[in-house]
Scaffold this active site. Structure first.
Site, PDB file in Angstrom:
ATOM      1  CE  LYS A 206      -3.314   2.373   2.896  1.00 23.02           C
ATOM      2  NZ  LYS A 206      -4.133   2.345   4.103  1.00 23.02           N
ATOM      3  CD  GLU A 212       9.693  -6.128   6.677  1.00 18.99           C
ATOM      4  OE1 GLU A 212       9.453  -4.971   6.235  1.00 18.99           O
ATOM      5  OE2 GLU A 212       9.408  -6.487   7.835  1.00 18.99           O
ATOM      6  N   GLY A 267      -4.514  -1.955   5.266  1.00 15.59           N
ATOM      7  CA  GLY A 267      -3.773  -3.095   4.712  1.00 15.59           C
ATOM      8  C   GLY A 267      -4.410  -4.424   5.076  1.00 15.59           C
ATOM      9  NE  ARG A 268      -5.696  -3.761  11.330  1.00 12.72           N
ATOM     10  CZ  ARG A 268      -5.021  -2.628  11.390  1.00 12.72           C
ATOM     11  NH1 ARG A 268      -3.906  -2.504  10.678  1.00 12.72           N
ATOM     12  NH2 ARG A 268      -5.417  -1.621  12.137  1.00 12.72           N
ATOM     13  CD  GLU A 353      -1.074  -4.354  11.608  1.00  6.42           C
ATOM     14  OE1 GLU A 353       0.142  -4.622  11.636  1.00  6.42           O
ATOM     15  OE2 GLU A 353      -1.708  -4.288  10.550  1.00  6.42           O
ATOM     16  CG  HIS A 384      -2.888 -35.964  17.610  1.00  4.25           C
ATOM     17  ND1 HIS A 384      -3.129 -37.169  18.232  1.00  4.25           N
ATOM     18  CD2 HIS A 384      -3.872 -35.805  16.687  1.00  4.25           C
ATOM     19  CE1 HIS A 384      -4.207 -37.727  17.686  1.00  4.25           C
ATOM     20  NE2 HIS A 384      -4.671 -36.917  16.742  1.00  4.25           N
ATOM     21  CE  LYS A 512       6.480  -1.210   9.775  1.00  2.00           C
ATOM     22  NZ  LYS A 512       5.445  -0.574   8.981  1.00  2.00           N
TER      23      LYS A 512
HETATM   24  O1  F6P Z   1       3.892  -3.043   9.652  1.00  2.00           O
HETATM   25  C1  F6P Z   1       2.526  -3.173   9.621  1.00  2.00           C
HETATM   26  C2  F6P Z   1       1.952  -2.849   8.281  1.00  2.00           C
HETATM   27  O2  F6P Z   1       1.891  -1.483   8.095  1.00  2.00           O
HETATM   28  C3  F6P Z   1       0.585  -3.485   8.106  1.00  2.00           C
HETATM   29  O3  F6P Z   1      -0.410  -2.731   8.668  1.00  2.00           O
HETATM   30  C4  F6P Z   1       0.501  -3.668   6.637  1.00  2.00           C
HETATM   31  O4  F6P Z   1      -0.467  -4.601   6.270  1.00  2.00           O
HETATM   32  C5  F6P Z   1       1.904  -4.118   6.327  1.00  2.00           C
HETATM   33  O5  F6P Z   1       2.724  -3.382   7.221  1.00  2.00           O
HETATM   34  C6  F6P Z   1       2.351  -3.925   4.907  1.00  2.00           C
HETATM   35  O6  F6P Z   1       2.245  -2.582   4.526  1.00  2.00           O
HETATM   36  P1  F6P Z   1       2.352  -2.158   3.004  1.00  2.00           P
HETATM   37  O7  F6P Z   1       1.208  -2.758   2.267  1.00  2.00           O
HETATM   38  O8  F6P Z   1       2.307  -0.665   3.008  1.00  2.00           O
HETATM   39  O9  F6P Z   1       3.660  -2.675   2.478  1.00  2.00           O
END
Ligand code: F6P
Length: 546
Positions: A206, A212, A267-268, A353, A384, A512
Site C-alpha cells: 500500500k 521487506e 492493509g489488513r 493489529e 495431538h 521498524k
Molecule cells: O507493519 C505493519 C503494516 O503497516 C501493516 O499494517 C501492513 O499490512 C503491512 O505493514 C504492509 O504494509 P504495506 O502494504 O504498506 O507494504
C-alpha cells in the site's frame, strides 16, 4: 475508572458474571433442550452455533445493553457511510466499498468511490484473464507459469490464505508463490528453479515503503536480469499494487501500468482490492467476484440485521464477554480444514493489529483488557499438540471451530472422521468429564478402588470451555468471503465496545525505526555502543568474527 467501566451496563455485566462464573454449560444444556435452536443462526453460506458458550438469555440481553450504550448501531452506520472512523489518520475504512456488489454510491469527501473501485476491478479482470489464458507473455513470447506475489502483512496474508483455501478452484492457472519475509531463505527457495521468461512478480505494498517488500522486489529484479531477463520487458514481468504512485515510479515501475488502491483501505482489510490480484489470477476473476459477493452478503447482514440476530455482533459480544469479564487472555481459531491453515495467521493480524490498543478514541488509557491474543491451528493436528491444555489446563480459552460439511476431494471417509473430530472436540470441551464419570469408567474397566483413587484426579476434565462452531456447506469462494467479512466485522464490533480505533497501527512503527538504526551499525561493521547493554551486546556479538 473510565466512563465505560463506571457505566450501568458494564456494572450489570460484572454482577451477572458473578452469578454465572460457576455455572456449568452441561447443566445449561440439560435445563434447555432447545438451547441449540435458540443460540444458532444462519447467514448466507455460514451457520453459527454459539450455544456452547457460558451465557444465558440474560447475558445476551446485558451484552446488547452494552452495545447500545456504545452506540454500536451508530458506528455501523458511520462505517458504511464512509465517515472518518479512523479518526487518528482522518480516514474512512471502506473495505465494504471494495465488495459493494449492489454498486450503490459510497461517498468520500463528496465523491463516489465506486467508479474507481469498478475501474480497478475491470483491469484486474482483463489482466488476470490474460495471465491465465496465456495471452500475457513474457520477454521470450512464452506464457506465465509462475506468479511470485511479493508483499507482507495485509499485502500478503489475505491473498495467501485465499489462494490456499481455494486451491480446488485454481485449475488451469499458473502456480502462485508468496514471498513476505525479509529472510533471504524465503525468496531464494521460491526463485530456485523458476524460468525468468515465464515468471510474473506482483509487488504489493500500500505504501510502497515497506522495507521487506522493497528489498525482496529488488532481489527479484536483480534475479530476473541476471538470469537473462530483458530489461526492456520489465513491465511484462513486474506489476505493482499500491496507493503510492510516486514510490512505484521511484522503484522503476510505470505507475500507469500498476494497480491502484486507496488510503481508505486498511492493509489488513485489503484482500478485496487489487491486493487480491494473485487470488484473481489463481482462481479466475469470476470466482474472485464470488468471493466479493460472499463478503457483500455478510456486509448487508451486518448493516441491516437487528443486533440480537446479527452474526458479527453476536461473535463480538461473546468475545468481549470472555475477554473483559472472565479475563480470558486469548482466543483460539481452530479450522478443521487443511486449506484454512493460514486462517489463524490472517486473523492474528486482523484482530491483534486492529484491537491491540491501550487508549480509547479520546486518548485516555483503557482500564480493561482489549483485543485477545489470537492463536490456533488446524484440526486434527492440534488435538495431538495443544488441545491437552484446553481440556485440562488452568486457563479459560474460548475457541472457534470452523469446518466445511462437504469436502472438495474424493475421500469421504477422511472427511467424516474430520467432521466427527471437530464436533467431538467442541462437545468434550463443553461437557468435560466429571469425577463420578471417571470412577464409573475405571470401575467398568475392572480397576480396584485404590487404583481408581490414584488415577481419577488425573483423568477429570473440568469442561466448561466455550466455543463457537461455524459450518459452511463447502469451502468455496462465497463461503470464504462471508467468513472473512464476518471476522472483520466482529473485530469492528469489539473496537466499538472498547471505544478504541481499530484502523490505525502506530505500535508497529517503533521496531521498524530501531531496525533502521541497527541495520546501519551492522552495515558499517561497527557497534555504536549508544544503546542499552543488551542491544549493544547482541550487535557486537553479531559483528564479532569467529
Ligand atoms: O507493519 C505493519 C503494516 O503497516 C501493516 O499494517 C501492513 O499490512 C503491512 O505493514 C504492509 O504494509 P504495506 O502494504 O504498506 O507494504
Amino acid at each position: 475508572m473510565s466512563d465505560l467501566t463506571r457505566s450501568a451496563p458494564w456494572a450489570a455485566l460484572v454482577a451477572h458474571h458473578k452469578t454465572l462464573a460457576k455455572v456449568q454449560m452441561r447443566d445449561l444444556f440439560a435445563q434447555e433442550p432447545r438451547r441449540f435452536d435458540r443460540f444458532s443462526l444462519e447467514v448466507g453460506p455460514l451457520f453459527l452455533d454459539y450455544s456452547r458458550n457460558r451465557l444465558t438469555n440474560r447475558t445476551l440481553s446485558l451484552l446488547l445493553d452494552l452495545a447500545r450504550d456504545a452506540d454500536l448501531e451508530g458506528w455501523i452506520d458511520r462505517l458504511f457511510a464512509g465517515e472518518a472512523v479512523n479518526h487518528t489518520e482522518k480516514r474512512p475504512a471502506l473495505h465494504i466499498a471494495l465488495r459493494n456488489r449492489s454498486n450503490c454510491p459510497i461517498l468520500v469527501d463528496g465523491i463516489d468511490v465506486m467508479p474507481a473501485v469498478n475501474a480497478v476491478l475491470e483491469r484486474m479482470r482483463t489482466f488476470s484473464g490474460a495471465v491465465r489464458d496465456g495471452s500475457w507473455t513474457g520477454f521470450s513470447g512464452a506464457s506465465i507459469r509462475d506468479v511470485v506475489a511479493i508483499g507482507i502483512g495485509g499485502s500478503s496474508l489475505g491473498p495467501r490464505l485465499a489462494v490456499e483455501a481455494l486451491a480446488p478452484y485454481a485449475k488451469g492457472g499458473p502456480r502462485i508463490h508468496f514471498v513476505a519475509n525479509v529472510d533471504g531463505a524465503e525468496i531464494s527457495s521460491v526463485l530456485d528453479g523458476l524460468d525468468p521468461g515465464r515468471t510474473l512478480f506482483v509487488v504489493t505494498s500500500k505504501t510502497f515503503t515497506t522495507a521487506e517488500t522493497l528489498v525482496n522486489a529488488r532481489t527479484a529484479r536483480a534475479w530476473y536480469l541476471e538470469k537473462g531477463g530483458d530489461s526492456a520487458a520489465l513491465d511484462r514481468h513486474f506489476v505493482a499494487v499500491s496507493s503510492n504512485a510516486a514510490k512505484v515510479a521511484e522503484f522503476g515501475l510505470d505507475p500507469d501500468k500498476s494497480f491502484a488502491m486507496w488510503d481508505w483501505v486498511g492493509g489488513r482489510y485489503s484482500l478485496w482490492s487489487a491486493v487480491g490480484l494473485p487470488i484473481a489470477i489463481a482462481i479466475g476473476f469470476d470466482r474472485f467476484v464470488e468471493l466479493l459477493e460472499g463478503a457483500h452478503e455478510m456486509d448487508e447482514h451486518f448493516r441491516s440485521a437487528a443486533l440480537d440476530a446479527n452474526m458479527p455482533v453476536l461473535l463480538g459480544l461473546i468475545g468481549t464477554w470472555y475477554g473483559s469479564f472472565f479475563g480470558a487472555p486469548s482466543h483460539a481459531v481452530l479450522p478443521y480444514d487443511r486449506r484454512l491453515a493460514q486462517l489463524p495467521a490472517f486473523l492474528q493480524q486482523l484482530d491483534m493489529e486492529s484491537n491491540g490498543k491501550r487508549v480509547m478514541r479520546d486518548g485516555e488509557a483503557v482500564d480493561y483488557p482489549t483485543g485477545p491474543i489470537v492463536w490456533g491451528g488446524v484440526g486434527t493436528d492440534g488435538q495431538h499438540a495443544f488441545f491437552q491444555l484446553l481440556h485440562q489446563g488452568t486457563r479459560l480459552v474460548p475457541a472457534d471451530f470452523i469446518a466445511a460439511i462437504e469436502p472438495d476431494h474424493g475421500l469421504p471417509e477422511h472427511h467424516r472422521m474430520l467432521l466427527a473430530n471437530c464436533l467431538a472436540q467442541g462437545e468434550a470441551l463443553m461437557r468435560g468429564r466429571t469425577l463420578v464419570e471417571v470412577n464409573a469408567e475405571l470401575a467398568a474397566a475392572g480397576l480396584d478402588p485404590a487404583e481408581q483413587a490414584r488415577l481419577a484426579p488425573h483423568m477429570v476434565c473440568p469442561g466448561n470451555q466455550p466455543s463457537n462452531t461455524i459450518l459452511m456447506r463447502r469451502l468455496d469462494p462465497r463461503s470464504l468471503g462471508a467468513l472473512l467479512a464476518l471476522y472483520e466485522h466482529k473485530v469492528f464490533v469489539q473496537s466499538v465496545l472498547w471505544r478504541i480505533n481499530p484502523f490505525d497501527q502506530f505500535g508497529v512503527e517503533l521496531g521498524k525505526k530501531l531496525a533502521t538504526g541497527i541495520l546501519a551499525e551492522l552495515e558499517a561493521g561497527a557497534p555504536s555502543g549508544s544503546r542499552d547493554s543488551s542491544t549493544n551486546g547482541l550487535i557486537a556479538r553479531c559483528l564479532a568474527r569467529p
